[in-house]
Scaffold this motif. Structure first.
Motif, PDB file in Angstrom:
ATOM      1  N   VAL A  47      39.322  32.320  45.296  1.00  0.00           N
ATOM      2  CA  VAL A  47      39.956  31.010  45.142  1.00  0.00           C
ATOM      3  C   VAL A  47      38.947  29.983  44.639  1.00  0.00           C
ATOM      4  CG1 VAL A  47      41.077  29.118  46.383  1.00  0.00           C
ATOM      5  CG2 VAL A  47      41.749  31.472  46.849  1.00  0.00           C
ATOM      6  N   CYS A  48      37.725  30.047  45.135  1.00  0.00           N
ATOM      7  CA  CYS A  48      36.718  29.070  44.717  1.00  0.00           C
ATOM      8  C   CYS A  48      36.305  29.263  43.259  1.00  0.00           C
ATOM      9  CB  CYS A  48      35.496  29.161  45.629  1.00  0.00           C
ATOM     10  SG  CYS A  48      35.809  28.636  47.332  1.00  0.00           S
ATOM     11  N   LYS A  49      36.374  30.494  42.755  1.00  0.00           N
ATOM     12  CA  LYS A  49      35.949  30.767  41.383  1.00  0.00           C
ATOM     13  C   LYS A  49      37.041  30.512  40.362  1.00  0.00           C
ATOM     14  CE  LYS A  49      32.180  34.002  42.234  1.00  0.00           C
ATOM     15  NZ  LYS A  49      31.613  35.345  41.953  1.00  0.00           N
ATOM     16  N   VAL A  50      38.306  30.520  40.791  1.00  0.00           N
ATOM     17  CA  VAL A  50      39.390  30.243  39.852  1.00  0.00           C
ATOM     18  C   VAL A  50      39.376  28.755  39.510  1.00  0.00           C
ATOM     19  CG1 VAL A  50      41.890  30.253  39.512  1.00  0.00           C
ATOM     20  CG2 VAL A  50      40.789  32.151  40.692  1.00  0.00           C
ATOM     21  N   LYS A 103      42.094  24.189  47.813  1.00  0.00           N
ATOM     22  CA  LYS A 103      40.741  24.650  48.093  1.00  0.00           C
ATOM     23  C   LYS A 103      40.145  23.935  49.307  1.00  0.00           C
ATOM     24  CE  LYS A 103      39.565  26.074  43.371  1.00  0.00           C
ATOM     25  NZ  LYS A 103      38.630  25.923  42.234  1.00  0.00           N
ATOM     26  N   GLN A 104      40.528  22.669  49.503  1.00  0.00           N
ATOM     27  CA  GLN A 104      39.985  21.918  50.639  1.00  0.00           C
ATOM     28  C   GLN A 104      40.585  22.367  51.976  1.00  0.00           C
ATOM     29  OE1 GLN A 104      40.599  17.798  49.715  1.00  0.00           O
ATOM     30  NE2 GLN A 104      39.186  17.802  47.969  1.00  0.00           N
ATOM     31  N   VAL A 105      41.835  22.821  51.953  1.00  0.00           N
ATOM     32  CA  VAL A 105      42.494  23.246  53.198  1.00  0.00           C
ATOM     33  C   VAL A 105      42.590  24.767  53.274  1.00  0.00           C
ATOM     34  CG1 VAL A 105      43.833  21.114  53.343  1.00  0.00           C
ATOM     35  CG2 VAL A 105      44.801  23.088  52.161  1.00  0.00           C
ATOM     36  N   SER A 163      39.619  41.200  51.824  1.00  0.00           N
ATOM     37  CA  SER A 163      39.321  40.519  53.078  1.00  0.00           C
ATOM     38  C   SER A 163      39.436  39.008  52.891  1.00  0.00           C
ATOM     39  CB  SER A 163      37.924  40.887  53.565  1.00  0.00           C
ATOM     40  OG  SER A 163      36.950  40.459  52.634  1.00  0.00           O
ATOM     41  N   LEU A 164      39.335  38.296  54.007  1.00  0.00           N
ATOM     42  CA  LEU A 164      39.445  36.836  53.955  1.00  0.00           C
ATOM     43  C   LEU A 164      38.267  36.231  53.186  1.00  0.00           C
ATOM     44  CD1 LEU A 164      41.155  34.429  54.861  1.00  0.00           C
ATOM     45  CD2 LEU A 164      39.783  34.333  56.958  1.00  0.00           C
ATOM     46  N   SER A 165      37.075  36.811  53.344  1.00  0.00           N
ATOM     47  CA  SER A 165      35.908  36.293  52.613  1.00  0.00           C
ATOM     48  C   SER A 165      36.070  36.518  51.108  1.00  0.00           C
ATOM     49  CB  SER A 165      34.634  36.966  53.123  1.00  0.00           C
ATOM     50  OG  SER A 165      34.701  38.369  52.941  1.00  0.00           O
ATOM     51  N   GLN A 166      36.642  37.668  50.724  1.00  0.00           N
ATOM     52  CA  GLN A 166      36.886  37.922  49.301  1.00  0.00           C
ATOM     53  C   GLN A 166      37.923  36.962  48.734  1.00  0.00           C
ATOM     54  OE1 GLN A 166      37.940  42.094  49.625  1.00  0.00           O
ATOM     55  NE2 GLN A 166      35.925  42.751  48.896  1.00  0.00           N
ATOM     56  N   LEU A 167      38.937  36.621  49.544  1.00  0.00           N
ATOM     57  CA  LEU A 167      39.937  35.650  49.102  1.00  0.00           C
ATOM     58  C   LEU A 167      39.298  34.286  48.889  1.00  0.00           C
ATOM     59  CD1 LEU A 167      42.881  34.856  48.529  1.00  0.00           C
ATOM     60  CD2 LEU A 167      43.145  34.435  50.982  1.00  0.00           C
ATOM     61  N   HIS A 168      38.451  33.858  49.826  1.00  0.00           N
ATOM     62  CA  HIS A 168      37.764  32.570  49.681  1.00  0.00           C
ATOM     63  C   HIS A 168      36.918  32.554  48.407  1.00  0.00           C
ATOM     64  CE1 HIS A 168      38.274  30.107  53.446  1.00  0.00           C
ATOM     65  NE2 HIS A 168      38.849  31.241  53.825  1.00  0.00           N
ATOM     66  N   PHE A 193      48.921  28.135  40.315  1.00  0.00           N
ATOM     67  CA  PHE A 193      47.543  28.421  40.714  1.00  0.00           C
ATOM     68  C   PHE A 193      47.456  29.702  41.532  1.00  0.00           C
ATOM     69  CE2 PHE A 193      43.979  27.915  43.702  1.00  0.00           C
ATOM     70  CZ  PHE A 193      42.935  27.816  42.795  1.00  0.00           C
ATOM     71  N   LEU A 194      48.384  29.895  42.450  1.00  0.00           N
ATOM     72  CA  LEU A 194      48.360  31.112  43.271  1.00  0.00           C
ATOM     73  C   LEU A 194      48.605  32.353  42.421  1.00  0.00           C
ATOM     74  CD1 LEU A 194      50.196  30.044  46.552  1.00  0.00           C
ATOM     75  CD2 LEU A 194      47.748  30.263  46.116  1.00  0.00           C
ATOM     76  N   SER A 195      49.355  32.203  41.332  1.00  0.00           N
ATOM     77  CA  SER A 195      49.542  33.324  40.418  1.00  0.00           C
ATOM     78  C   SER A 195      48.206  33.736  39.802  1.00  0.00           C
ATOM     79  CB  SER A 195      50.536  32.936  39.324  1.00  0.00           C
ATOM     80  OG  SER A 195      50.575  33.914  38.305  1.00  0.00           O
ATOM     81  N   LYS A 196      47.387  32.761  39.458  1.00  0.00           N
ATOM     82  CA  LYS A 196      46.082  33.074  38.881  1.00  0.00           C
ATOM     83  C   LYS A 196      45.153  33.702  39.921  1.00  0.00           C
ATOM     84  CE  LYS A 196      46.321  29.489  35.333  1.00  0.00           C
ATOM     85  NZ  LYS A 196      45.669  28.332  34.703  1.00  0.00           N
ATOM     86  N   VAL A 197      45.287  33.286  41.177  1.00  0.00           N
ATOM     87  CA  VAL A 197      44.477  33.896  42.236  1.00  0.00           C
ATOM     88  C   VAL A 197      44.830  35.376  42.380  1.00  0.00           C
ATOM     89  CG1 VAL A 197      43.989  33.880  44.713  1.00  0.00           C
ATOM     90  CG2 VAL A 197      44.163  31.723  43.466  1.00  0.00           C
ATOM     91  N   LEU A 198      46.133  35.674  42.430  1.00  0.00           N
ATOM     92  CA  LEU A 198      46.566  37.068  42.530  1.00  0.00           C
ATOM     93  C   LEU A 198      46.135  37.857  41.295  1.00  0.00           C
ATOM     94  CD1 LEU A 198      48.101  39.357  43.869  1.00  0.00           C
ATOM     95  CD2 LEU A 198      50.233  38.398  42.955  1.00  0.00           C
TER      96      LEU A 198
END
Length: 672
Positions: free
Chosen positions: A166-169, A185-187, A158-163, A242-247
């Motif tokens: 991203v904040c923890k990476v 992270k700011q946008v 979900s969107l909350s899980q994505l947020h 960075f997006l690779s680490k998020v995935l």
């Protein structure tokens, strides 16, 4: 590609790329206001040298005092901010403080395109050479039992899980990032919905984007004291988008949950696992060795080291292991196949880079999934060791094998020789290279001559009287003399460095730095020091006393007990008890490794007694010598049973720590 191109065009429109030449200043704490005061001071100096008037001299003196005070305040502010931002990263903090204390020492190479190409060729040739020297595998490979569970499909987030993810990476930047991670992270509220579609598309289709597969490798010197001009002293650290680490973080959580729910981890693997550490691994090994020697038998410990283990992982074997040993099927297996296929890397030094090179084997160091995939790659090796009925423990690619010996029986070493032979065979099958020059053997419990290892046969040349494993030096007599000496030497070295910056730090910041550099060294694996000789513990206590005196400014002849009491610092011996009791609490609450939990058992009397409800531990009743009393399975129950009941019945870790520290503090400073 759409996301990257859109972000790049927006950034180019509102923040066009400009080349700036940064000003080189030897002191990073010098601000514009301090620089202005320095200019006025030099102007006053020139005027006084010109007219030699008393009033000009007074102006120069006042300007100099003002400049010196401003420079000291600026340096104090800079170091204070440096400490507060890196207090939980001692290695980064040490490099920063050392650069302030001794700014002229530099181990960096001058970047150039030729050097980038040299590093690229070295890393490629290193793996090719290792693969060429691995002997051909035999025809009968060792295959582990197939897994009964299956993991077929990822769950969409979900969107909350994505947020949250991203904040923890950690905010790291790569040259292939279209947008800096801090800005992303700011946008995130704006770009979050699009990223959610992107992440969920990858999860549902089992596709890992091609743009995420390129790694920017930055060579990292293995140890500060190594020669920086020798390329073999560097290890390749992959910097990924960075997006690779998020995935990868999203996939990592779901895969980790599957492994935990189905108990698919190797029980004696402590590397890259939550609630596991080098201390828990060494504590189990040390406990088993102590009890073996205490029973009247000798014990042998063999440590194995792999060369470039992460870089030689074969992708086909890894995928086969994930499918048959772990149980990955369908879209999940397809995702990892896409994750490993068509990877590439290039070496970057500063603004310069080398051409791209294909990455046909290995898991990227610096990634999130890489360490987990590596320990899954070693799963069949645990079955090979279990087949020979020897004890073992893994910490990533560090392997420890140990078993009891009968010195009157020559055949007692045959299981070890057969085990090592099968280990070499398995490694040849799986394209892993055993570094035999770093293989070490130590024998515990020899009766008279500990340096006579003739009975070890082909392992005689690797035998030694002390061995270093996971940062702790073991000796054949369990005295820890060399380990204590190493801790004391390193602690006093850092105390001398901290003494040079003491005047620029306030009391709170200095105490935080002392804990980061000194207390962390005294506490590292200190649960192994249980029952150690008082003379050894006294050497560690002298380090803590010196740190307390430096922090408080106490004189050398002042009594140290009131100083430690005022700082609320537990003495070294009580810190050892605190660590052991903390591990016991974690065992009883299910937050410790299973291999420690099986060493302790709740006391259950045969008949109805009031002590049955006091949460006591069963103390082993067999006859023990001095060494056996130091084992975790013996020392921990005795310490736990001596605690007041209200501490044993604590419901949370925070409550337990507070109550335990208060109890130990009253015992340590009852006379103050």
């Amino acid at each position: 590609k759409c996301f990257n191109s859109t972000c790049t065009s927006i950034l180019d429109s509102i923040a066009p790329l400009k080349s700036l030449r940064p000003k080189a200043h030897a002191e990073p704490w010098i601000t514009d206001s301090v620089r202005a005061l320095r200019r006025s001071c030099r102007s006053a100096e020139r005027k006084w040298k010109k007219d030699k008037l008393q009033i000009s001299f007074n102006i120069l003196r006042d300007s100099l005092l003002t400049y010196q005070k401003a420079a000291k305040d600026a340096k104090s502010t800079y170091i204070s901010n440096l400490v507060s931002s890196n207090v939980h990263k001692p290695q980064t903090l040490f490099r920063a403080l050392n650069s302030i204390v001794d700014p002229h020492t530099s181990t960096c190479l001058t970047p150039s395109v030729t050097l980038c190409n040299d590093f690229l060729c070295f890393f490629v040739n290193k793996i090719s050479l290792l693969q060429s020297v691995i002997p051909p595998p035999p025809l009968n490979p060792c295959v582990s039992l197939p897994c009964q569970s299956a993991f077929n499909q990822f769950e969409l987030i979900s969107l909350s899980q994505l947020h949250e993810t991203v904040c923890k990476v950690k905010s790291t930047n790569c040259s292939t990032d279209a947008i800096p991670s801090r800005l992303l992270k700011q946008v995130l509220d704006s770009v979050g919905p699009f990223l959610l579609v992107l992440i969920n598309a990858c999860l549902s289709s089992g596709c890992f984007p091609t743009l995420f597969k390129h790694a920017v490798v930055q060579p990292l010197l293995k140890k500060p004291n190594l020669d920086p001009s020798i390329l073999s002293n560097y290890r390749p650290i992959s910097n990924l988008p960075f997006l690779s680490k998020v995935l990868e973080r999203v996939v990592f959580r779901q895969l980790q949950s599957f492994l935990d729910n189905n108990s698919l981890y190797e029980k004696f693997q402590s590397g890259f696992r939550a609630r596991h550490s080098t201390e828990t691994a060494l504590l189990r090994v040390f406990n088993d060795l102590l009890l073996t020697v205490d029973s009247g038998r000798a014990a042998v410990l063999v440590t194995l080291d792999l060369t470039a283990a992460f870089d030689t992982v074969d992708h086909n074997i890894l995928l086969s292991c994930l499918e048959h040993c772990v149980g990955l099927k369908g879209t999940v297996l397809k995702f990892f196949q896409s994750y490993l296929d068509n990877r590439s890397f290039s070496v970057h030094l500063g603004e310069l880079s080398s051409p791209r090179a294909p990455l046909t084997c290995g898991v990227p160091q610096g990634s999130i999934l890489g360490p987990l995939l590596f320990i899954l790659y070693l799963l069949p090796l645990g079955d090979v060791l279990c087949k020979h009925n020897v004890s073992f423990h893994f910490f990533a690619d560090d392997i420890q094998i140990y078993l009891p010996l009968r010195l009157d029986c020559k055949d007692s070493l045959q299981p070890l020789f057969a085990c090592l032979s099968d280990v070499k065979t398995w490694m040849a099958l799986n394209f892993l290279h055993l570094n035999e020059s770093k293989t070490e053997v130590i024998v515990f419990g020899l009766p008279k001559d500990p340096n006579s290892f003739d009975f070890m046969g082909p392992l005689t040349s690797e035998c030694t009287s002390s061995i270093k494993s996971l940062g702790v030096t073991f000796d054949s007599a369990f005295k820890f003399d060399k380990q204590i000496s190493s801790v004391v030497k390193g602690s006093f070295y850092h105390l001398r460095i901290l003494a040079k910056v003491k005047s620029y730090l306030c009391r709170n910041d200095l105490e935080r730095v002392v804990h980061a550099f000194i207390t962390s060294r005294l506490d590292y694996c200190n649960s192994l020091y249980a029952g150690l000789d008082r003379s050894c513990l006294h050497r560690l206590q002298l380090v803590q006393n010196a740190a307390a005196r430096m922090l408080t400014g106490s004189k050398k002849r002042d009594h140290i007990t009131p100083v430690l009491c005022s700082l609320h610092w537990l003495p070294v011996a009580f810190r050892i008890d605190f660590k052991i009791l903390l591990l016991v609490f974690k065992v009883l609450n299910g937050t410790a490794p299973p291999y420690l939990a099986e060493l302790l058992s709740i006391y259950c009397p045969r008949r109805s007694l009031r002590s049955a409800d006091l949460m006591l531990l069963d103390v082993p009743r067999y006859r023990l010598k001095t060494r056996g009393e130091r084992a975790f399975a013996v020392a921990a129950p005795k310490l736990w049973n001596s605690l007041p009941p209200h501490i044993r019945f604590s419901t949370s870790l925070g409550t337990f720590k507070t109550a335990l520290k208060t109890h130990l503090f009253s015992l340590a400073f009852s006379k103050v």
